[in-house]
Motif scaffolding. Structure first.
Motif, PDB file in Angstrom:
ATOM      1  N   LEU A 232       0.827  -1.201   0.000  1.00  0.00           N
ATOM      2  CA  LEU A 232       0.000   0.000   0.000  1.00  0.00           C
ATOM      3  C   LEU A 232       0.867   1.259   0.000  1.00  0.00           C
ATOM      4  CD1 LEU A 232      -2.742  -1.202   2.503  1.00  0.00           C
ATOM      5  CD2 LEU A 232      -3.128  -0.640   0.097  1.00  0.00           C
ATOM      6  N   ARG A 233       1.963   1.229   0.751  1.00  0.00           N
ATOM      7  CA  ARG A 233       2.882   2.378   0.743  1.00  0.00           C
ATOM      8  C   ARG A 233       3.452   2.616  -0.652  1.00  0.00           C
ATOM      9  NH1 ARG A 233       4.546   0.500   5.850  1.00  0.00           N
ATOM     10  NH2 ARG A 233       6.272  -0.658   4.889  1.00  0.00           N
ATOM     11  N   ASP A 234       3.809   1.522  -1.311  1.00  0.00           N
ATOM     12  CA  ASP A 234       4.323   1.644  -2.679  1.00  0.00           C
ATOM     13  C   ASP A 234       3.327   2.367  -3.587  1.00  0.00           C
ATOM     14  OD1 ASP A 234       6.612   0.280  -1.963  1.00  0.00           O
ATOM     15  OD2 ASP A 234       5.982  -1.643  -2.827  1.00  0.00           O
ATOM     16  N   ALA A 235       2.027   2.170  -3.296  1.00  0.00           N
ATOM     17  CA  ALA A 235       0.971   2.784  -4.113  1.00  0.00           C
ATOM     18  C   ALA A 235       0.520   4.128  -3.558  1.00  0.00           C
ATOM     19  CB  ALA A 235      -0.231   1.833  -4.206  1.00  0.00           C
ATOM     20  N   GLY A 236       1.119   4.547  -2.431  1.00  0.00           N
ATOM     21  CA  GLY A 236       0.760   5.836  -1.844  1.00  0.00           C
ATOM     22  C   GLY A 236      -0.546   5.822  -1.079  1.00  0.00           C
ATOM     23  N   VAL A 237      -0.899   4.661  -0.492  1.00  0.00           N
ATOM     24  CA  VAL A 237      -2.180   4.534   0.213  1.00  0.00           C
ATOM     25  C   VAL A 237      -1.940   4.232   1.692  1.00  0.00           C
ATOM     26  CG1 VAL A 237      -4.358   3.253   0.362  1.00  0.00           C
ATOM     27  CG2 VAL A 237      -3.257   3.617  -1.873  1.00  0.00           C
ATOM     28  N   PRO A 238      -2.411   5.090   2.620  1.00  0.00           N
ATOM     29  CA  PRO A 238      -2.362   4.759   4.047  1.00  0.00           C
ATOM     30  C   PRO A 238      -3.242   3.532   4.319  1.00  0.00           C
ATOM     31  CG  PRO A 238      -2.790   7.102   3.700  1.00  0.00           C
ATOM     32  CD  PRO A 238      -2.954   6.432   2.377  1.00  0.00           C
ATOM     33  N   GLN A 239      -2.767   2.639   5.150  1.00  0.00           N
ATOM     34  CA  GLN A 239      -3.493   1.388   5.360  1.00  0.00           C
ATOM     35  C   GLN A 239      -4.897   1.611   5.907  1.00  0.00           C
ATOM     36  OE1 GLN A 239      -1.559  -1.530   7.957  1.00  0.00           O
ATOM     37  NE2 GLN A 239      -1.967  -3.128   6.445  1.00  0.00           N
ATOM     38  N   GLU A 240      -5.076   2.676   6.677  1.00  0.00           N
ATOM     39  CA  GLU A 240      -6.395   2.937   7.256  1.00  0.00           C
ATOM     40  C   GLU A 240      -7.340   3.626   6.261  1.00  0.00           C
ATOM     41  OE1 GLU A 240      -7.264   1.680  10.054  1.00  0.00           O
ATOM     42  OE2 GLU A 240      -5.246   0.970  10.509  1.00  0.00           O
ATOM     43  N   GLN A 241      -6.865   3.899   5.057  1.00  0.00           N
ATOM     44  CA  GLN A 241      -7.705   4.579   4.067  1.00  0.00           C
ATOM     45  C   GLN A 241      -7.869   3.750   2.798  1.00  0.00           C
ATOM     46  OE1 GLN A 241      -6.318   8.645   3.411  1.00  0.00           O
ATOM     47  NE2 GLN A 241      -5.678   8.824   5.547  1.00  0.00           N
ATOM     48  N   ALA A 249      -8.204   3.977  -7.188  1.00  0.00           N
ATOM     49  CA  ALA A 249      -7.382   3.433  -8.271  1.00  0.00           C
ATOM     50  C   ALA A 249      -6.073   2.864  -7.734  1.00  0.00           C
ATOM     51  CB  ALA A 249      -7.095   4.524  -9.308  1.00  0.00           C
ATOM     52  N   SER A 250      -5.474   3.557  -6.781  1.00  0.00           N
ATOM     53  CA  SER A 250      -4.196   3.094  -6.230  1.00  0.00           C
ATOM     54  C   SER A 250      -4.367   1.795  -5.438  1.00  0.00           C
ATOM     55  CB  SER A 250      -3.582   4.180  -5.345  1.00  0.00           C
ATOM     56  OG  SER A 250      -3.296   5.350  -6.094  1.00  0.00           O
ATOM     57  N   THR A 251      -5.425   1.743  -4.621  1.00  0.00           N
ATOM     58  CA  THR A 251      -5.651   0.526  -3.847  1.00  0.00           C
ATOM     59  C   THR A 251      -6.008  -0.641  -4.770  1.00  0.00           C
ATOM     60  OG1 THR A 251      -6.498   1.894  -2.037  1.00  0.00           O
ATOM     61  CG2 THR A 251      -6.871  -0.471  -1.888  1.00  0.00           C
ATOM     62  N   ALA A 252      -6.726  -0.343  -5.861  1.00  0.00           N
ATOM     63  CA  ALA A 252      -7.060  -1.395  -6.826  1.00  0.00           C
ATOM     64  C   ALA A 252      -5.799  -2.026  -7.394  1.00  0.00           C
ATOM     65  CB  ALA A 252      -7.937  -0.836  -7.942  1.00  0.00           C
ATOM     66  N   SER A 253      -4.741  -1.238  -7.549  1.00  0.00           N
ATOM     67  CA  SER A 253      -3.486  -1.795  -8.055  1.00  0.00           C
ATOM     68  C   SER A 253      -2.882  -2.781  -7.056  1.00  0.00           C
ATOM     69  CB  SER A 253      -2.493  -0.671  -8.364  1.00  0.00           C
ATOM     70  OG  SER A 253      -1.983  -0.075  -7.183  1.00  0.00           O
ATOM     71  N   VAL A 254      -3.126  -2.544  -5.768  1.00  0.00           N
ATOM     72  CA  VAL A 254      -2.624  -3.461  -4.741  1.00  0.00           C
ATOM     73  C   VAL A 254      -3.484  -4.723  -4.698  1.00  0.00           C
ATOM     74  CG1 VAL A 254      -2.008  -3.715  -2.307  1.00  0.00           C
ATOM     75  CG2 VAL A 254      -1.739  -1.501  -3.439  1.00  0.00           C
ATOM     76  N   LEU A 309     -13.209  -3.165  -3.525  1.00  0.00           N
ATOM     77  CA  LEU A 309     -13.104  -2.063  -2.575  1.00  0.00           C
ATOM     78  C   LEU A 309     -14.456  -1.448  -2.241  1.00  0.00           C
ATOM     79  CD1 LEU A 309      -9.967  -0.410  -4.181  1.00  0.00           C
ATOM     80  CD2 LEU A 309     -10.070  -2.076  -2.314  1.00  0.00           C
ATOM     81  N   SER A 310     -15.527  -2.104  -2.626  1.00  0.00           N
ATOM     82  CA  SER A 310     -16.872  -1.620  -2.301  1.00  0.00           C
ATOM     83  C   SER A 310     -17.759  -2.814  -2.006  1.00  0.00           C
ATOM     84  CB  SER A 310     -17.446  -0.815  -3.468  1.00  0.00           C
ATOM     85  OG  SER A 310     -17.763  -1.678  -4.552  1.00  0.00           O
ATOM     86  N   SER A 311     -18.976  -2.516  -1.587  1.00  0.00           N
ATOM     87  CA  SER A 311     -19.914  -3.594  -1.279  1.00  0.00           C
ATOM     88  C   SER A 311     -20.305  -4.381  -2.518  1.00  0.00           C
ATOM     89  CB  SER A 311     -21.165  -3.021  -0.606  1.00  0.00           C
ATOM     90  OG  SER A 311     -21.775  -2.039  -1.437  1.00  0.00           O
TER      91      SER A 311
END
Length: 357
Positions: A232-241, A249-254, A309-311
């Motif tokens: 997640l850090r590599d993608a620039g995403v805080p784990q709590e977000q 889009a960034s989390t989708a890459s993870v 990432l959604s319901s």
């Protein structure tokens, strides 16, 4: 000719209740139990429920972590043949933590764990000896992870290695459990080695697929994050977000990266299926069905990882599930696995069948 044992000599009402309970707690695993023959159907049913009890406690975000770990330790004592802790001791300890509303099927099994364990202990001794060590390893591993993150509120996987460690405890142990059961009788040394070399990978594949597709529910319902913090850090995403729209889009890459990691275990899982003995009621379709459904789910994950990432979620259609189950319930043999996998990787299997017609 497959060696076939008699149906387990247990209380029939208890055994039937256990089979019905599996139907409630896991539709996917219920498919496996349904297409096994006796006695393996009951052996796997009981082995699964023994593990599921611990899994339900580990997933319970409403129980403080220190108390979760204590419950898991008590449950491990119950499973330990050298310990005289009774199943009722675990049931008593967990009773204050049962959800106040109507119990889910999972929690009904936890509440009635003495019935599960009584039925389990009625199975042949060699069957119990095959199941208990990997089941205890699963329980102990879950307790380790709960304690590791007791100050975080839920699990927060940090690295790829830790993700693999968690998946081993959650599912690799189950691969070993299955292998212990199917190798209780004479198996050639090289075949036995090949099975144990790939059993954990079979479990890791299925667990990683679940982790990849269940990101939203794992976080919002259970406060667990299995996508590694380093990815997640590599993608620039805080784990709590990780489920925030701003990072979609960034989390989708993870999610995609995790699904690709899952896919790295496909070949070994297929080797396991091509090697596993089919006797004592064991059947190819029991394990090929979850394998092929995982192949289909990976296809969908790689196509639309943002849905995890959604319901909305990521899952294959009911039509494809039915097509896979129907096809594998025919006269398919091991030689068909490679082609089936290729067909499902290429597109929804029910559409492939329709095109062939």
């Amino acid at each position: 000719m497959s060696q076939q044992e008699e149906r387990p000599r247990v209380d029939e009402a208890d055994l039937q209740w256990c089979h019905e309970s599996v139907q409630g707690v896991s539709r996917t695993f219920a498919l496996t139990v349904d297409v096994l023959d006796e006695p393996m159907s009951s052996y796997i049913c009981l082995g699964y429920l023994v593990c599921r009890i611990a899994d339900t406690v580990e997933d319970a975000s409403h129980i403080p972590p220190a108390e979760q770990a204590g419950l898991l330790d008590t449950y491990d004592d119950v499973l330990d043949p050298a310990d005289d802790t009774a199943a009722d001791a675990f049931a008593t300890a967990v009773e204050p933590h049962l959800p106040e509303d109507e119990l889910s099927d999972d929690w009904a099994v936890v509440r009635d764990s003495p019935r599960v364990l009584r039925t389990f202990k009625s199975l042949p001794e060699d069957v119990q000896e095959a199941i208990v060590p990997p089941a205890r390893e699963l329980v102990q591993g879950m307790a380790t992870f709960v304690e590791r993150y007791e100050n975080e509120g839920g699990l927060r996987i940090q690295t790829r290695n830790e993700l693999e460690e968690y998946c081993y405890y959650a599912a690799g142990t189950v691969g070993n459990l299955i292998t212990n059961l199917v190798t209780r009788h004479d198996v050639a040394t090289d075949r036995r080695q090949r099975l144990y070399d790939t059993a954990e990978e079979f479990g890791l594949l299925l667990q990683l697929v679940n982790i990849s597709k269940d990101v939203y529910d794992d976080y919002t319902a259970e406060d667990n994050v299995y996508l590694p913090a380093e990815w997640l850090r590599d993608a620039g995403v805080p784990q709590e977000q990780l489920v925030d729209d701003d990072h979609r889009a960034s989390t989708a890459s993870v999610v995609r990266r995790t699904a690709e990691f899952a896919g790295s275990f496909l070949d070994d899982a297929q080797t396991y299926l091509e090697t596993v003995p089919l006797r004592d009621g064991n059947t190819l379709e029991a394990w090929a069905i979850p394998f092929l459904l995982a192949v289909g789910t990976l296809r969908e994950l790689l196509s639309r990882p943002e849905d995890a990432l959604s319901s909305t979620g990521v899952k294959i259609s009911r039509e494809e599930v039915l097509a896979v189950v129907s096809d594998m319930s025919g006269d398919r043999d091991r030689d068909a696995l490679e082609k089936l996998r290729e067909d499902i990787e290429a597109g929804p299997y029910h559409r492939t069948l329709s095109s062939a017609d």
